[in-house]
Every structure is written in C-alpha cells, then in structure tokens.
Design an enzyme around this catalytic site. Structure first.
Site, PDB file in Angstrom:
ATOM      1  CE  LYS A 199      35.707  38.030  42.869  1.00 20.06           C
ATOM      2  NZ  LYS A 199      36.390  36.805  42.835  1.00 20.06           N
ATOM      3  NE  ARG A 234      41.150  30.853  35.412  1.00 19.81           N
ATOM      4  CZ  ARG A 234      41.317  29.860  36.469  1.00 19.81           C
ATOM      5  NH1 ARG A 234      41.173  28.592  36.125  1.00 19.81           N
ATOM      6  NH2 ARG A 234      41.307  30.370  37.631  1.00 19.81           N
TER       7      ARG A 234
HETATM    8  N1  BES Z   1      39.881  38.537  40.567  1.00 19.27           N
HETATM    9  C1  BES Z   1      39.964  37.150  41.012  1.00 19.27           C
HETATM   10  C2  BES Z   1      41.249  36.792  41.783  1.00 19.27           C
HETATM   11  C3  BES Z   1      41.550  37.638  42.836  1.00 19.27           C
HETATM   12  C4  BES Z   1      41.260  37.120  44.330  1.00 19.27           C
HETATM   13  C5  BES Z   1      42.254  38.754  42.882  1.00 19.27           C
HETATM   14  C6  BES Z   1      41.729  37.950  45.386  1.00 19.27           C
HETATM   15  C7  BES Z   1      42.496  39.692  44.178  1.00 19.27           C
HETATM   16  C8  BES Z   1      42.346  39.025  45.232  1.00 19.27           C
HETATM   17  C9  BES Z   1      39.642  36.033  39.890  1.00 19.27           C
HETATM   18  O1  BES Z   1      39.062  36.477  38.895  1.00 19.27           O
HETATM   19  C10 BES Z   1      39.030  34.900  40.599  1.00 19.27           C
HETATM   20  O2  BES Z   1      37.990  35.161  41.163  1.00 19.27           O
HETATM   21  N2  BES Z   1      39.621  33.757  40.873  1.00 19.27           N
HETATM   22  C11 BES Z   1      38.899  32.799  41.492  1.00 19.27           C
HETATM   23  C12 BES Z   1      39.067  31.617  40.576  1.00 19.27           C
HETATM   24  C13 BES Z   1      38.351  30.113  41.047  1.00 19.27           C
HETATM   25  C14 BES Z   1      36.841  30.570  40.588  1.00 19.27           C
HETATM   26  C15 BES Z   1      38.708  29.022  40.047  1.00 19.27           C
HETATM   27  C16 BES Z   1      39.694  32.204  42.804  1.00 19.27           C
HETATM   28  O3  BES Z   1      40.701  32.829  42.780  1.00 19.27           O
HETATM   29  O4  BES Z   1      39.142  32.166  43.798  1.00 19.27           O
HETATM   30 ZN    ZN Z   2      36.953  36.108  39.224  1.00 17.27          ZN
END
Ligand code: BES
Ligand code: ZN
Ligand code: ZN
Length: 490
Positions: A270, A344
């Site tokens: 990230k 997921r």
């Molecule tokens: N833990 C994150 C989602 C999240 C984002 C939680 C902001 C709390 C605040 C999740 O694991 C994630 O990174 N999701 C990605 C999915 C994408 C790579 C398809 C997202 O939402 O960007």
């Molecule tokens: Zn994630």
C-alpha cells in the site's frame, strides 16, 4: 463501574453532578423538582436547550447534588434513540473533564418524548457506558479517569420494571469496549499468535468451547487460502473457533470475522497514506470474538459459532505473488491478482469451514473488506450484501436500533464475470476498476453454496480518527451491539 437506575429524592441525593437534559421547545420531564429547575434556566438567555447548549449551576437550593449541568437536546421532534445516546455520552465526558467520579442523569418522561421507556433507557445506558471508555493503555499520564458511578434517575415503578436492564446493557457495552481495545491495540502487540491467545483466554473464562488451529493443523487440513496470506509474515496464522451452545438451541448461526492484524498490502504494498491505521483490519474478528463473549453472558437460546481466521499481511521473500494460483479449503483454485485483496482469501476458508463443520442455518461474515465500500457509503455506514431479503432487512433494522448504520447493496449476477480467471477457477480481484465492494462480496458468494448468508463490509465505521460523543479515537467496536440485537431476533 457501577451503572444503575435510581429513584431518588433530588434534595437528599448528594451526587457530585446531576445532569438534566433540556429540550428547546418543551419540558420533557415529569418530576416537579426538575421542571422547577428548568423553569429557572428559562430566564438565562444563553441557555436555550439547543443541541450544544450547556449550563452549569452550583449549590442550588433544594438540590443535594453539588452541581446541576443542564444539557441541550434540541427540538423535541428531533429527539430519538441516538440523540439520547449522544446526550448520555456527552454528560459522562463532561464529568470526566471536570475530574468528577460520579454522576446522576435525569431520564425524560416517556409520555412527553413519545418513546417507550425501554427505548429511552437502553440508549442512555449505552451512551453513558460507552462514553466512559477510552483506550489509553499506552499513556503514562491518563487524562481520562473513568467515572466510578453512573446513575439514571427514574420513577420508582420504572426501577422495578427495568431492574435487570443495566447489567444487560453493561454486558453488551463491555463487548463493544473489548472490541474497541483490540482494534486500537498497536499491531506489534497483537500479532496473530498474541491476538489468538487473548481471544482464547477470554473465551475460556466464559466457558465458550474453544479450539485453535495453529499452522501445522491449518496445513494438514489444507486451509490454502489462509496460509497464502500469512506466508509473508514472521508471525504464524491462527484460526480460533468458539462455540456457544446453550441447551435447547434450535438453530445455529456462524459468524466469521476478518482478522488481519496488519494489512501492508503484501507484495502489492500500500501507499504511505493507505498504510495508516491498517492495524484496524482485524475489526471483523474483534467484533465476532467480543459478540461471542457478550452472548455467553446474555444467554440467548441459539447456537453461535465464531470462526476467526487471524493473519498478518506482509511483503517478504516468502510472500505470495500476484500471479500465484492457490487452492482454497473448499477445493477451488484462486488466482492472486492482487495481494492486497487478502481479506476475501482468509474469509473464504473460514466460511467454507463453518459450513462444512457446523452446517449453520445462517452465516454472517464481518470484514473491513474494501476501500470501495467507504467510497460508496462514507466512513459511518456499513454495506450489507445478501441474497436473502429477510436477513438483510433484519440486519439493517438492528443497525437502526443501535445506530450502527447499515445500507443494503446489490449483488448483481452478471458482475461475476469480472472475477473470471484465464488460468484458475476464480480470481481474487475484479477486471473492472468500479464497484469494488460489490465484486468483493460476489467473490465471497462463490463459497457459500445454499447457506443463508450475509456479508457486512465495515471498512468505514470500524475506526474513528476523531472522537465523538460516545467513542474515543480508534476502534469503534462496530457490530457488537448490532449482532447482540440480531441474534436475539433470528
Ligand atoms: N483492508 C483493506 C480494505 C480497507 C481499506 C479497510 C480502507 C479499511 C480502510 C483491504 O484488504 C484492501 O486492501 N482492499 C483493496 C482491494 C483491492 C486490492 C481489490 C481495496 O479496497 O483497495
Ligand atoms: Zn488489503
Ligand atoms: Zn485488508
């Protein structure tokens, strides 16, 4: 903390503070002494009972308490459960600021605000209890000393009718607070091993049947999807299973909670801004564990199984790569399109296990699953996904009651096309940039078979940057109060 209802004489009861909620446009009390005090304030121009109005008077005649704090509730038409919860939270916080250790809050009349007494007492007890908590474990100087005694002033007949309510609300709010503390805990002190241990020891105390699957067993039983996400971390994955099984239970509900103790994104690391607060990515797990503990005190007649996969998502030489193909517990192969879509992956193994082992009538998963859900609904509302109208509506209604707001989202069949993989049975990300909360939910739906299922994406409301009336900064404990309400009506 002592939380109780009390029917007292204002003159005789010598508390440090008495809180009187005041409406702008109507006297909402049916206690003559309190109405007389409110009349007194009507002469004071700057206090009109508007939502943020406040007036403190000391040493009033005919009042035993040292000070009376009048707090505005706004217009009568706007007074609902949440307004009362907020008021009680504000009241408690005010007293803490003043270094007071006890408070008595006057409860408005049910007739005058046109709410049932239960709908007044429940939120007031919640607001008071939750507003008294703060996560300050890591501060030497504790600025927030919780109140020792909180009393709600009611009529004697009400005290009798609702005498069991304070301890019931305490059990529920203690659950919320437990979840908050877990979520706020820094990730270096809640590695999967540590968090699992912490959950297990509390389960044992409450006589919840508990089992922990460690790495060796996860491998033996082929939890390929959980193991893949955990591969990059020094910390080993865990799966905690807790079962509350009362005599005479006719149905089983399985709750599955996403437990990523820190989500770095993995090899799809990230950005700096997105890494902030990713310790909260185990909020689903915290909600499930804390709910189970609350349920063990509330004792509803329903079997509740909590399935809690816990991992840390880190990049390293052992980490999963985009392009990897893995085999999930259920046997389907999954192509990893993005290592940051890890939630997921751990959920599907937990959900498949829940179904295979416990065959529940209802399966609900809770997860901070997607940023897209926060884009869609903002930071205060969770997304609900279900093929079952009745279940979705029941969740939404519980959320209305507890003010853990939920909004139902669609699960369009044709969007499933975007999850197709050229090489595996399914891919963990969508080929489309859009609708990420929906495609994540559709991915999960491929693993539930005919089981009645709902998914709660709580990425927004699980965490709070800035404190509000009854929650400090950090974890909110979202889901615990909602699930406690839901489990009693399923
Ligand atoms: N833990 C994150 C989602 C999240 C984002 C939680 C902001 C709390 C605040 C999740 O694991 C994630 O990174 N999701 C990605 C999915 C994408 C790579 C398809 C997202 O939402 O960007
Ligand atoms: Zn994630
Ligand atoms: Zn995540």
């Amino acid at each position: 903390m002592v939380l109780q209802l009390i029917a007292a004489d204002l003159k005789k009861e010598k508390m440090e503070a008495l809180i009187i909620p005041v409406c702008e446009d109507k006297d909402i009390h049916d206690n003559q002494a309190i109405s007389a005090l409110i009349k007194l304030t009507r002469k004071i121009k700057e206090f009109r009972g508007r939502p943020d109005d406040e007036l403190i008077l000391h040493n009033l005649p005919d009042v035993g308490s040292k000070r009376v704090i009048f707090m505005g509730l706004g217009k009568l038409a706007k007074v609902d459960r949440e307004a009362l919860r907020v008021l009680a939270g504000r009241a408690v916080k005010k007293c803490i600021q003043k270094d007071i250790s006890e408070v008595m809050i006057a409860v408005p009349s049910s007739k005058k605000i046109k709410l049932e007494m239960l709908s007044i007492l429940e939120p007031m007890l919640e607001g008071a209890c939750l507003g008294n908590h703060r996560f300050d474990k890591y501060k030497k100087e504790k600025k927030h000393t919780p109140l020792k005694t909180i009393r709600l002033l009611v009529k004697p007949d009400i005290m009798e009718t609702f005498k069991k309510l304070p301890s019931r609300m305490m059990s529920i709010c203690d659950g919320t607070i437990l979840a908050r503390d877990w979520v706020s805990m820094p990730p270096n002190d809640k590695t999967p091993e540590q968090l699992a241990q912490s959950i297990v020891s509390l389960f044992r105390k409450r006589n919840i049947d508990v089992r922990v699957l460690e790495e060796k067993e996860l491998k033996q039983k082929k939890f390929g999807s959980i193991l893949t996400v955990a591969a990059g971390s020094q910390s080993k994955p865990r799966m905690v299973i807790g079962v509350y099984n009362p005599d005479g239970a006719k149905q089983t509900v399985a709750l599955v909670g996403k437990g990523v103790t820190f989500d770095s994104g993995g090899i799809n690391l990230k950005s700096t801004a997105s890494l902030e607060d990713m310790k909260m990515d185990m909020s689903g797990a915290a909600a499930v564990a804390a709910t189970l503990i609350a349920v063990a005190k509330l004792k509803p007649k329903i079997k509740v199984v909590g399935i809690i996969p816990i991992v840390e998502n880190m990049p390293s030489g052992n980490a999963a790569r985009p392009g990897d193909i893995i085999k999930s517990y259920d046997g389907k192969t999954v192509e990893i399109g993005n290592t940051d879509a890890e939630g997921r992956l751990i959920l599907i193994d937990g959900m498949s296990y829940a179904i295979r082992k416990y065959n529940p009538q209802t399966l609900i998963d809770l997860a901070t699953l997607t940023g897209s859900c926060v884009v869609a609904l903002g930071e205060k509302i969770a997304g609900i996904f279900s093929f079952d109208d009745e279940l979705a509506e029941a969740i939404v209604q519980s959320g209305v009651k507890t003010h853990e707001r939920c909004w139902r989202m669609p699960l369009p069949e044709d969007y499933k096309e975007t999850l197709k993989s050229d090489f595996a049975d399914i891919k963990n990300i969508s080929s489309s940039r859009w609708g990420g909360a929906i495609t994540a939910a559709l991915f999960l739906s491929e693993f539930v078979g005919d089981t009645r299922w709902a998914h709660i994406d709580m990425a927004g409301p699980a965490y709070l940057k800035k404190e509000n009336a009854y929650c400090g900064p950090g974890g909110t404990g979202f889901g615990v109060r909602l699930l406690c309400d839901l489990l009693e009506k399923l």
